[in-house]
Write a protein that holds these residues in place. Structure first.
Motif, PDB file in Angstrom:
ATOM      1  N   LEU A  44       0.859  -1.182   0.000  1.00 42.37           N
ATOM      2  CA  LEU A  44       0.000   0.000   0.000  1.00 42.37           C
ATOM      3  C   LEU A  44       0.896   1.233   0.000  1.00 42.37           C
ATOM      4  O   LEU A  44       1.571   1.529   0.980  1.00 42.37           O
ATOM      5  CB  LEU A  44      -0.912  -0.012   1.228  1.00 42.37           C
ATOM      6  CG  LEU A  44      -1.797  -1.258   1.377  1.00 42.37           C
ATOM      7  CD1 LEU A  44      -2.587  -1.186   2.670  1.00 42.37           C
ATOM      8  CD2 LEU A  44      -2.729  -1.413   0.184  1.00 42.37           C
ATOM      9  N   ASN A  45       0.903   1.940  -1.117  1.00 47.41           N
ATOM     10  CA  ASN A  45       1.770   3.103  -1.295  1.00 47.41           C
ATOM     11  C   ASN A  45       0.927   4.360  -1.168  1.00 47.41           C
ATOM     12  O   ASN A  45       0.185   4.711  -2.086  1.00 47.41           O
ATOM     13  CB  ASN A  45       2.450   3.037  -2.664  1.00 47.41           C
ATOM     14  CG  ASN A  45       3.475   4.145  -2.847  1.00 47.41           C
ATOM     15  OD1 ASN A  45       3.983   4.702  -1.888  1.00 47.41           O
ATOM     16  ND2 ASN A  45       3.776   4.461  -4.100  1.00 47.41           N
ATOM     17  N   GLY A  77       5.362   4.926   1.677  1.00 43.63           N
ATOM     18  CA  GLY A  77       4.987   6.309   1.404  1.00 43.63           C
ATOM     19  C   GLY A  77       5.116   7.245   2.581  1.00 43.63           C
ATOM     20  O   GLY A  77       5.625   6.896   3.643  1.00 43.63           O
ATOM     21  N   CYS A  78       4.606   8.462   2.411  1.00 39.66           N
ATOM     22  CA  CYS A  78       4.844   9.507   3.406  1.00 39.66           C
ATOM     23  C   CYS A  78       3.975   9.362   4.650  1.00 39.66           C
ATOM     24  O   CYS A  78       4.339   9.850   5.712  1.00 39.66           O
ATOM     25  CB  CYS A  78       4.673  10.890   2.792  1.00 39.66           C
ATOM     26  SG  CYS A  78       2.993  11.304   2.318  1.00 39.66           S
ATOM     27  N   TYR A  90       3.767  -3.664  10.927  1.00 38.35           N
ATOM     28  CA  TYR A  90       3.988  -3.874   9.498  1.00 38.35           C
ATOM     29  C   TYR A  90       5.390  -3.416   9.099  1.00 38.35           C
ATOM     30  O   TYR A  90       5.964  -2.511   9.717  1.00 38.35           O
ATOM     31  CB  TYR A  90       2.969  -3.066   8.679  1.00 38.35           C
ATOM     32  CG  TYR A  90       1.532  -3.417   8.950  1.00 38.35           C
ATOM     33  CD1 TYR A  90       0.892  -4.408   8.230  1.00 38.35           C
ATOM     34  CD2 TYR A  90       0.803  -2.736   9.932  1.00 38.35           C
ATOM     35  CE1 TYR A  90      -0.442  -4.731   8.477  1.00 38.35           C
ATOM     36  CE2 TYR A  90      -0.519  -3.052  10.198  1.00 38.35           C
ATOM     37  CZ  TYR A  90      -1.137  -4.055   9.461  1.00 38.35           C
ATOM     38  OH  TYR A  90      -2.450  -4.371   9.720  1.00 38.35           O
ATOM     39  N   THR A  91       5.906  -4.011   8.045  1.00 40.56           N
ATOM     40  CA  THR A  91       7.099  -3.446   7.413  1.00 40.56           C
ATOM     41  C   THR A  91       6.719  -2.106   6.808  1.00 40.56           C
ATOM     42  O   THR A  91       5.681  -1.972   6.162  1.00 40.56           O
ATOM     43  CB  THR A  91       7.637  -4.391   6.328  1.00 40.56           C
ATOM     44  OG1 THR A  91       8.314  -5.481   6.963  1.00 40.56           O
ATOM     45  CG2 THR A  91       8.614  -3.686   5.406  1.00 40.56           C
ATOM     46  N   VAL A  92       7.566  -1.110   7.051  1.00 46.71           N
ATOM     47  CA  VAL A  92       7.281   0.259   6.632  1.00 46.71           C
ATOM     48  C   VAL A  92       8.437   0.765   5.768  1.00 46.71           C
ATOM     49  O   VAL A  92       9.600   0.629   6.122  1.00 46.71           O
ATOM     50  CB  VAL A  92       7.090   1.175   7.864  1.00 46.71           C
ATOM     51  CG1 VAL A  92       7.060   2.623   7.450  1.00 46.71           C
ATOM     52  CG2 VAL A  92       5.813   0.808   8.606  1.00 46.71           C
ATOM     53  N   ILE A  93       8.081   1.361   4.625  1.00 47.39           N
ATOM     54  CA  ILE A  93       9.072   1.925   3.715  1.00 47.39           C
ATOM     55  C   ILE A  93       8.752   3.394   3.511  1.00 47.39           C
ATOM     56  O   ILE A  93       7.662   3.747   3.045  1.00 47.39           O
ATOM     57  CB  ILE A  93       9.057   1.216   2.351  1.00 47.39           C
ATOM     58  CG1 ILE A  93       9.240  -0.289   2.524  1.00 47.39           C
ATOM     59  CG2 ILE A  93      10.143   1.774   1.444  1.00 47.39           C
ATOM     60  CD1 ILE A  93       9.092  -1.054   1.228  1.00 47.39           C
ATOM     61  N   GLY A  94       9.672   4.273   3.865  1.00 47.51           N
ATOM     62  CA  GLY A  94       9.473   5.708   3.714  1.00 47.51           C
ATOM     63  C   GLY A  94       9.501   6.151   2.263  1.00 47.51           C
ATOM     64  O   GLY A  94       9.854   5.399   1.352  1.00 47.51           O
ATOM     65  N   LYS A 115      11.904  -1.403   9.180  1.00 47.44           N
ATOM     66  CA  LYS A 115      11.513  -0.002   9.099  1.00 47.44           C
ATOM     67  C   LYS A 115      12.580   0.738   8.294  1.00 47.44           C
ATOM     68  O   LYS A 115      13.704   0.907   8.749  1.00 47.44           O
ATOM     69  CB  LYS A 115      11.388   0.622  10.497  1.00 47.44           C
ATOM     70  CG  LYS A 115      10.512  -0.169  11.472  1.00 47.44           C
ATOM     71  CD  LYS A 115       9.052  -0.180  11.076  1.00 47.44           C
ATOM     72  CE  LYS A 115       8.204  -0.960  12.079  1.00 47.44           C
ATOM     73  NZ  LYS A 115       6.798  -1.049  11.658  1.00 47.44           N
ATOM     74  N   MET A 116      12.242   1.151   7.101  1.00 45.08           N
ATOM     75  CA  MET A 116      13.159   1.877   6.228  1.00 45.08           C
ATOM     76  C   MET A 116      12.648   3.302   6.088  1.00 45.08           C
ATOM     77  O   MET A 116      11.760   3.584   5.287  1.00 45.08           O
ATOM     78  CB  MET A 116      13.239   1.186   4.870  1.00 45.08           C
ATOM     79  CG  MET A 116      13.806  -0.217   4.931  1.00 45.08           C
ATOM     80  SD  MET A 116      13.887  -0.978   3.295  1.00 45.08           S
ATOM     81  CE  MET A 116      14.822  -2.469   3.659  1.00 45.08           C
TER      82      MET A 116
END
Length: 304
Positions: A44-45, A77-78, A90-94, A115-116
């Protein structure tokens, strides 16, 4: 083969990020799917930072989790960048880490939540991608960071700290896209008119070089805020007469009240906005105008 599905919330810059995440995953031998029910991994972006939109996204996330309890879900996402504590399970990608999507997916498949969230990287432009529309190349010409505005009543994450990509990177990507059959190039940003201010150039200088690329294509500009647009109008507006420019511009006026514009810190007046449009229409009478208007601001009166 492990499959994935990407759901995108937000404007065209973030559609481009999703296309590149899909390209990277496909390159790593993951299989893209068009429907959420067919995928093993759901990404989910989301790039909506207003409180109501964030709450709506969280409800959507909870719904997916209930309907598909065995699927792996990754939040990108932001929104994830601004409020990682809401997605601690959840795995989180900035927003500046999406180019590490393969690593994030592989770690998550091994039951490691990662967490990125580093905001110091500029993701490369020349990543593999799966275009949703094979005729359309969306090029983010800037990247935004996250900062937080705090008042006595709210703590609101917003976009800021714009950084521009070098002209050569953008031109090379556009040239390659045209050779691959792309006929539309969208230059996108939270404020396209601010391109280059941080690196000693500007949007008109970029456009002049892009318009020289051989091929049958047209260029469309994303949102241009009037506060920055007014500083480049003399060089930019004549370019709309070029045959390779879409006769279209998106100028968010936000309000027809100078009192509201001042209170909302938009850096422009209604007279400046009207003048910008009049100048544009003198150069290109058939140009289409898109805009945004905010209504219901807390201090707005009937006269505003």
């Amino acid at each position: 083969m492990t499959s994935f599905y990407i759901e995108t919330y937000g404007d065209s810059p973030y559609s481009s990020d999703s296309e590149q995440m899909a390209g990277l995953l496909q390159q790593a031998k993951f299989e893209p799917k068009e429907k959420i029910e067919d995928a093993d991994i759901v990404i989910l972006n989301t790039h909506r930072v207003k409180r109501s939109a964030v709450d709506s996204f969280v409800k959507r996330l909870e719904t997916i989790k209930q309907e598909y309890p065995y699927k792996i879900i990754i939040v990108a996402g932001c929104v994830a960048q601004a409020e990682p504590e809401r997605f601690r399970n959840y795995t989180v990608i900035g927003m500046r880490q999406f180019h590490h999507i393969v690593e994030a997916v592989e770690e998550t498949l091994h039951n490691n939540i990662v967490k990125m969230l580093d905001i110091d990287e500029m993701p490369p432009l020349n990543l593999p991608k799966i275009r949703k529309n094979p005729c359309l190349e969306i090029i983010p010409i800037t990247r935004e960071g996250i900062r937080t505005v705090t008042s006595s009543k709210t703590r609101q994450p917003i976009l800021g700290n714009i950084q521009s990509y070098p002209k050569t990177d953008i031109i090379n990507l556009a040239t390659t896209a045209v050779k691959e059959g792309v006929t539309e190039i969208w230059l996108t940003s939270q404020d396209t008119a601010s391109y280059g201010f941080d690196i000693g150039t500007n949007l008109p200088a970029l456009l002049k070089e892009l318009l020289q690329i051989p091929g049958n294509f047209k260029i469309r500009l994303d949102k241009c805020n009037p506060a920055t647009l007014k500083h480049i109008k003399e060089d930019l507006f004549p370019l709309f007469a070029h045959e390779k420019m879409f006769k279209y511009i998106h100028i968010p006026f936000q309000s027809g009240s100078n009192a509201m514009l001042k209170e909302m810190y938009f850096g422009s007046t209604k007279e400046e906005c009207t003048s910008l449009v009049q100048e544009l229409w003198r150069i290109e009478p058939h140009l289409t105008l898109a805009t945004d208007i905010k209504v219901g601001y807390p201090s707005e009166t009937e006269d505003d």
